[in-house]
Enzyme design. Structure first.
Site, short mmCIF file in Angstrom:
data_model
loop_
_atom_site.label_atom_id
_atom_site.label_comp_id
_atom_site.label_asym_id
_atom_site.label_seq_id
_atom_site.Cartn_x
_atom_site.Cartn_y
_atom_site.Cartn_z
N ARG A 37 0.85 -1.11 -0.15
CA ARG A 37 -0.21 -0.08 -0.05
C ARG A 37 0.82 1.13 0.02
O ARG A 37 0.54 2.34 -0.56
CB ARG A 37 -1.10 -0.16 1.23
CG ARG A 37 -2.11 -1.07 1.01
CD ARG A 37 -3.30 -0.85 1.81
NE ARG A 37 -4.16 -1.86 1.52
CZ ARG A 37 -5.26 -1.55 0.50
NH1 ARG A 37 -4.96 -0.36 -0.05
NH2 ARG A 37 -6.00 -2.54 0.28
N HIS A 40 1.82 1.53 -3.55
CA HIS A 40 0.64 2.10 -4.34
C HIS A 40 0.25 3.39 -4.01
O HIS A 40 -0.04 4.30 -5.13
CB HIS A 40 -0.62 1.02 -3.77
CG HIS A 40 -1.84 1.26 -4.51
ND1 HIS A 40 -2.68 2.03 -4.00
CD2 HIS A 40 -2.18 0.91 -5.78
CE1 HIS A 40 -3.74 1.98 -4.90
NE2 HIS A 40 -3.44 1.36 -6.15
#
Length: 212
Positions: A37, A40
């Site tokens: 994450r 990302h």
């Protein structure tokens, strides 16, 4: 014309598949949720080598969330990025004390930044909380000072301030000299509010067993 994915779940799954192809280091299954994450959010696979996750960070974070511990942020931007709906499922809330009208005056009286003053004025609320610092290196320094007292020690510190004055140094201090404190950080100058919120959200999603 090129076709683009428009289904949000499909986009996220494809993003994670691409990210997994870039990873070089060994992470546990739970650590991967944070690492993926972070990459990302930043769009930057080169972030991986400077991500640091304390061996007790995830356990401490999940335990805190599952007992409804408060999440405290240094700035409103971090607070805005927290997954509040899922956090509420855990019986928890997120707060930022920076906008309190008394903070500016107290900071001036003490000769410190507003971010430091906001935390110091609410130090009793840090005990057992998750503290997420995404902007101010001075806020991270204040948390580390307050954490010396068991009565004001957070359960987990997500310390990811960004910038060129004190950011790297404050994170080095957190990681190199405070291994007694469960923490998540990104070494160097990079960081910021979106990444701090992302780390907390990764823990929230683990706690509520969100699949993606």
């Amino acid at each position: 014309m090129k076709e683009f994915l428009t289904d949000p779940h499909q986009i996220e799954r494809e993003s994670m598949r691409i990210i997994q192809g870039h990873l070089q280091l060994d992470w546990t299954e739970q650590e991967l949720k944070i690492v993926e994450r972070c990459i990302h959010t930043s769009g930057d696979p080169s972030l991986e080598p400077v991500i640091r996750i304390h061996s007790q960070a995830i356990e401490a974070g999940l335990e805190a969330l599952k007992r409804g511990a408060l999440v405290i942020t240094d700035v409103e931007m971090v607070r805005a990025g927290i997954a509040k709906k899922q956090l509420a499922q855990l019986g928890s809330t997120v707060e930022c004390f920076l906008s309190d009208f008394q903070v500016a005056a107290q900071a001036a009286e003490w000769g410190i930044t507003r971010s430091m003053a906001a935390l110091r004025m609410n130090k009793e609320r840090l005990k057992g909380a998750i503290v997420a610092i995404g902007n101010a290196p001075t806020a991270l320094l204040e948390v580390l000072e307050l954490a010396k007292d068991p009565q004001t020690r957070p359960a987990l510190i997500v310390g990811i301030p960004v910038g060129f004055v004190g950011a790297k140094e404050s994170k080095d201090l957190l990681w190199e000299e405070h291994q007694e404190l469960p923490s998540i950080t990104i070494l160097g100058n990079r960081g910021g509010s979106p990444l701090a919120a992302t780390c907390v959200n990764a823990l929230i999603y683990l706690a509520v067993k969100r699949e993606i």
